[in-house]
Design an enzyme around this catalytic site. Structure first.
Site, PDB file in Angstrom:
ATOM      1  N   ARG A   1    -111.868 -49.574  51.204  1.00  0.00           N
ATOM      2  CA  ARG A   1    -113.305 -49.732  50.894  1.00  0.00           C
ATOM      3  C   ARG A   1    -113.891 -48.465  50.256  1.00  0.00           C
ATOM      4  O   ARG A   1    -114.862 -48.534  49.510  1.00  0.00           O
ATOM      5  CB  ARG A   1    -114.089 -50.097  52.162  1.00  0.00           C
TER       6      ARG A   1
ATOM      7  N   GLU B   1    -114.244 -49.011  56.359  1.00  0.00           N
ATOM      8  CA  GLU B   1    -113.854 -47.974  55.398  1.00  0.00           C
ATOM      9  C   GLU B   1    -112.782 -47.039  55.956  1.00  0.00           C
ATOM     10  O   GLU B   1    -112.901 -45.813  55.906  1.00  0.00           O
ATOM     11  CB  GLU B   1    -115.080 -47.182  54.933  1.00  0.00           C
TER      12      GLU B   1
ATOM     13  N   LYS C   1    -116.947 -57.053  45.798  1.00  0.00           N
ATOM     14  CA  LYS C   1    -117.258 -56.255  46.986  1.00  0.00           C
ATOM     15  C   LYS C   1    -116.830 -56.982  48.263  1.00  0.00           C
ATOM     16  O   LYS C   1    -116.323 -56.359  49.203  1.00  0.00           O
ATOM     17  CB  LYS C   1    -118.749 -55.913  47.029  1.00  0.00           C
TER      18      LYS C   1
ATOM     19  N   ASN D   1    -116.790 -46.336  46.370  1.00  0.00           N
ATOM     20  CA  ASN D   1    -117.598 -45.127  46.150  1.00  0.00           C
ATOM     21  C   ASN D   1    -117.179 -44.384  44.883  1.00  0.00           C
ATOM     22  O   ASN D   1    -117.475 -43.185  44.740  1.00  0.00           O
ATOM     23  CB  ASN D   1    -117.481 -44.186  47.355  1.00  0.00           C
TER      24      ASN D   1
ATOM     25  N   HIS E   1    -130.473 -43.671  41.507  1.00  0.00           N
ATOM     26  CA  HIS E   1    -129.112 -43.722  42.043  1.00  0.00           C
ATOM     27  C   HIS E   1    -128.085 -44.142  40.974  1.00  0.00           C
ATOM     28  O   HIS E   1    -127.059 -43.485  40.786  1.00  0.00           O
ATOM     29  CB  HIS E   1    -129.066 -44.668  43.243  1.00  0.00           C
TER      30      HIS E   1
ATOM     31  N   GLU F   1    -124.667 -48.997  38.743  1.00  0.00           N
ATOM     32  CA  GLU F   1    -123.845 -49.414  39.886  1.00  0.00           C
ATOM     33  C   GLU F   1    -122.940 -50.575  39.463  1.00  0.00           C
ATOM     34  O   GLU F   1    -121.785 -50.671  39.877  1.00  0.00           O
ATOM     35  CB  GLU F   1    -124.764 -49.834  41.045  1.00  0.00           C
TER      36      GLU F   1
ATOM     37  N   LYS G   1    -123.171 -51.814  55.473  1.00  0.00           N
ATOM     38  CA  LYS G   1    -123.463 -50.377  55.633  1.00  0.00           C
ATOM     39  C   LYS G   1    -124.972 -50.214  55.724  1.00  0.00           C
ATOM     40  O   LYS G   1    -125.713 -50.671  54.838  1.00  0.00           O
ATOM     41  CB  LYS G   1    -122.957 -49.580  54.441  1.00  0.00           C
TER      42      LYS G   1
ATOM     43  N   HIS H   1    -119.382 -41.759  43.243  1.00  0.00           N
ATOM     44  CA  HIS H   1    -120.493 -41.500  44.162  1.00  0.00           C
ATOM     45  C   HIS H   1    -120.499 -40.105  44.779  1.00  0.00           C
ATOM     46  O   HIS H   1    -121.514 -39.690  45.319  1.00  0.00           O
ATOM     47  CB  HIS H   1    -120.509 -42.548  45.282  1.00  0.00           C
TER      48      HIS H   1
ATOM     49  N   ARG I   1    -130.031 -52.450  70.887  1.00  0.00           N
ATOM     50  CA  ARG I   1    -128.572 -52.379  70.612  1.00  0.00           C
ATOM     51  C   ARG I   1    -128.071 -53.501  69.696  1.00  0.00           C
ATOM     52  O   ARG I   1    -126.902 -53.845  69.713  1.00  0.00           O
ATOM     53  CB  ARG I   1    -127.770 -52.369  71.919  1.00  0.00           C
TER      54      ARG I   1
ATOM     55  N   HIS J   1    -124.108 -38.698  44.908  1.00  0.00           N
ATOM     56  CA  HIS J   1    -124.833 -38.394  46.147  1.00  0.00           C
ATOM     57  C   HIS J   1    -125.224 -36.919  46.195  1.00  0.00           C
ATOM     58  O   HIS J   1    -126.302 -36.572  46.694  1.00  0.00           O
ATOM     59  CB  HIS J   1    -123.984 -38.758  47.377  1.00  0.00           C
TER      60      HIS J   1
HETATM   61  N1  GLY Z   1    -121.631 -48.820  48.696  1.00  0.00           N
HETATM   62  C1  GLY Z   1    -120.286 -48.771  49.058  1.00  0.00           C
HETATM   63  C2  GLY Z   1    -119.938 -49.637  50.204  1.00  0.00           C
HETATM   64  O1  GLY Z   1    -120.727 -50.455  50.654  1.00  0.00           O
HETATM   65  O2  GLY Z   1    -118.855 -49.518  50.712  1.00  0.00           O
END
Ligand code: GLY
Length: 334
Positions: free
Chosen positions: A216, A212, A202, A220, A239, A174, A132, A223, A110, A227
């Site tokens: 946040r 998010e 970031k 993206n 990517h 990116e 993430k 993206h 956990r 994706h």
């Molecule tokens: N890659 C986008 C984020 O980390 O929010």
């Protein structure tokens, strides 16, 4: 060495950016960490030394190995080695490695502390920062995961020297995204400063909206289509290459929806033209399959959802008509 603090709600942590940053690993480990499980891949030529008892756990190469099976294998290997909550996981590699290592750290017992040493440009400007973590399902990219902030991130720009040119260019795709988020002059900066500028940008989004719930999601930009291209697969796209196509697509979709004008689309194109990245959809792109994949995107709570430019800057726009998306895909065919 530049140090940026990510002021995450659960606790601030440092991101060190510069040549030789990987050698600072021992000093950024969580206090009292007894052993280190170093997760990496055979292709990563950079060893890390945590300065404590450590064991290397190798995961398979390729996006197809970014799955729950790899997480299970890793956690079982951790258990056989006797990793405890008082220890630390180190993710040393590209975005795939840090996503999988971070997710395994989040769920093993956990939650075990994790430190990332991203060795690709893409990992340094994006994947390893912000907590993430996750893996893919056959239905889509990163559909299973957890927010699990690292204790520290070491972005050693020396490790970028061994990147294959195409992998490096993919990272630039990116990086280009950050220009649309307001980071200026990226292409004129020395590499360490450019990475640090992206990390600083970031860090601001992560501090303001760790989970998010809103802002946040703007990270993206480009993206949703990127994706989808990766999920549908078979297109030979990295990517960052997919993101570059996704950014051009997002600009054209915003124009179709009356949000921006031709000059703004031309501005997107001019910026992206500075990078040696794909400009159009692959010739055999399957529009219907892409639409289905985009409808399964994590942002798609209210219908097809995109980050789009507009008079108020970038915004998350839901319920976009499928016909508008399909017509915009046609605009981007070679
Ligand atoms: N890659 C986008 C984020 O980390 O929010």
């Amino acid at each position: 060495m530049k140090e940026i603090t990510v002021d995450a709600p659960g606790g601030a942590y440092p991101v060190l950016v510069g040549a030789g940053a990987r050698h600072r690993l021992a000093e950024v480990l969580p206090a009292g960490a007894g052993r280190a499980a170093v997760v990496t891949q055979r292709s990563i030529p950079w060893a890390v030394d945590a300065g404590i008892d450590q064991e290397v756990f190798v995961i398979d190469e390729g996006e197809q190995a970014k799955d729950l099976g790899s997480v299970e294998k890793l956690c079982r290997a951790f258990s056989r080695w006797g990793l405890t909550r008082a220890d630390v996981v180190i993710g040393a590699g590209g975005g795939m490695v840090t996503d999988v290592a971070g997710f395994a750290a989040a769920v093993y017992h956990r939650g075990v502390a994790v430190v990332h040493v991203p060795t690709t440009l893409l990992g340094q400007v994006d994947a390893a920062i912000g907590g993430k973590t996750g893996v893919n399902l056959p239905e889509g990219k990163n559909l299973v995961g957890a927010f699990w902030q690292p204790a520290a991130v070491l972005c050693d720009v020396e490790t970028l020297e061994t990147l294959p040119p195409r992998e490096y260019r993919s990272g630039l795709g990116e990086m280009a995204k950050y220009a649309f988020l307001g980071v200026e002059g990226l292409s004129d900066l020395p590499l360490d400063e450019a990475v640090a500028a992206c990390v600083t940008c970031k860090a601001g989004y992560v501090a303001a909206d760790e989970r998010e719930a809103g802002r946040r999601a703007l990270l993206n930009y480009g993206h949703t289509l990127a994706h989808a291209l990766e999920t549908v697969g078979g297109y030979d796209l990295r990517h960052g290459e997919a993101v570059a196509i996704g950014l051009r697509f997002a600009a054209r979709l915003a124009r179709r929806l009356g949000r921006i004008d031709d000059a703004s689309v031309a501005g997107h194109d001019a910026l992206l033209d500075g990078y040696d990245l794909p400009r159009r959809l692959p010739a055999d792109a399957d529009g219907e399959a892409l639409l289905t994949a985009m409808s399964r995107d994590k942002k798609a709570v209210t219908g097809l959802t995109f980050v789009l430019a507009g008079r108020r800057g970038l915004e998350v726009v839901g319920d976009v008509a499928p016909a508008a998306v399909a017509a915009t895909l046609e605009e981007l065919r070679p």
